[in-house]
Design an enzyme around this catalytic site. Structure first.
Site: not given
Ligand code: NAD
Length: 336
Positions: A123, A229, A205, A172
């Site tokens: 980000y 976010d 995910d 992840k």
């Protein structure tokens, strides 16, 4: 008397900040608002989206209530939200999401908090072209041990002090072994110091699917910047939408309170934006200032207005003709 920096913001910002200021004042709290302009409004006023008057004000008050700021998509100036978080090292983005009686939403009884790392990751917007023809672009997703440690420690301490039992770390690390892997490794190390709080690990995910299918399994969620976010908008959708989700950006020396949502250009200037998200951000701010009584009174008044379902904006009741200003008046009426 508290002095608070007030950034009205762009789009729906001036309308919802106006509503929140009225409600906070109606609660009887003595506040001096130091009004400054940032974002597109700052650009219009000062010729720059982040004038030194904004930074000076926050440096002196150490607390700000901020309306959403527009960031041009694709080109134009960089995010002022990101710049403020970086400038004041606001490393925690605390985003509680809860169900309200009277809101027709996918789930009831949701009460979870997303804690988003606020200064690192993908980000940060560090991008560059990799070739002179500008056909390949790259971005930097920087994760540090120190940056991970402080936000993960905050999450575990927050769980402990709020009587929460579980911290889920969303990552992840299967693919991003160095960056997301470091975040997960730090979470495992810190969790060993908190025997009263369970560590739960979810790959991002799967996490997104689990939040839609069975959100009640989550309590506190801690994750890196971009995942946080996205997950926090998803979480707001579980309880009735962005109109209900507040956020606090917290550092050692300053804190900025806001709504999770943006400047909503599609509804700006129509007096239909829901002021609840920013008002709940204001309630978090009052608690941060130690004004627990005022915070509780405002929250009770707001909860009553929402549960009656009459004087609420149309995102909460599609047949409602009530606007932002009228919903704020209804909350003030309940306060009195
Ligand atoms: P958005 O959050 O502004 O709006 C998304 C959708 O939610 C829109 O349909 C909007 O009408 C609705 N919505 C948002 N707030 C609402 C409210 N209070 N009441 C009722 N409906 C509401 O997201 P976007 O359209 O993707 O972004 C618009 C701008 O806001 C962009 O420039 C973006 O960069 C900026 N933004 C700023 C912040 C911030 O200041 N913290 C956060 C997110 C986006």
């Amino acid at each position: 008397m508290h002095t608070i920096t007030l950034i009205p913001g762009d789009g729906i910002g001036p309308s919802i900040t106006g509503a929140v200021v009225k409600i906070v004042e109606a609660s009887g709290l003595a506040v001096r608002w130091d009004r400054v302009s940032a974002g597109v409004s700052g650009m219009e006023k000062h010729g720059t989206p982040l004038d030194s008057s904004v930074l000076d004000s926050i440096r002196s008050t150490r607390v700000a209530l901020k309306g959403p700021l527009t960031t041009p998509v694709g080109s134009g100036f960089r995010s002022i939200n990101v710049a403020l978080r970086k400038e004041f090292d606001l490393y925690v983005n605390l985003r509680p999401v809860r169900s309200f009686a009277g809101v027709n939403s996918r789930y009831s009884d949701i009460d979870l908090t997303i804690i988003r790392e606020n200064t690192e990751g993908l980000y940060i917007g560090e991008e560059r072209y990799a070739d002179p023809e500008k056909n390949v672009a790259e971005m930097v997703g920087r994760i540090s041990r120190v940056g991970s440690e402080r936000v993960i420690r905050f999450a575990f301490e927050y769980a402990r002090t709020h009587g929460r039992k579980k911290v889920t770390v969303a990552h992840k690390a299967n693919i991003l072994k160095l960056t997301s892997g470091m975040f997960l490794e730090v979470a495992r190390a810190i969790s060993s110091e908190f025997s009263d709080v369970e560590l739960d690990e979810k790959i991002i995910d799967n996490m997104a699917m689990q939040m839609v299918l069975d959100p009640h399994q989550f309590d506190i969620v801690v994750t890196t910047n971009l995942f946080g976010d996205i997950l926090s908008d998803l979480a707001s959708g579980l309880v009735g939408g962005l109109g209900l989700a507040p956020g606090a950006n917290i550092g050692k020396d300053a804190a900025i309170f806001e709504a999770v949502h943006g400047s909503a250009p599609d509804i700006a200037g129509k007096n239909i934006a829901n002021p609840t998200a920013l008002l709940l951000g204001g309630v978090m701010m009052l608690r941060h200032l130690g004004e627990n009584e005022h915070a509780a009174r405002i929250e009770r008044a707001l909860t009553a207005v929402i549960s009656e379902g009459k004087n609420v904006t149309r995102d909460l009741n599609s047949t409602s003709g009530v606007g932002t200003a009228e919903m704020a008046e209804a909350v003030i009426h309940k306060l009195k």
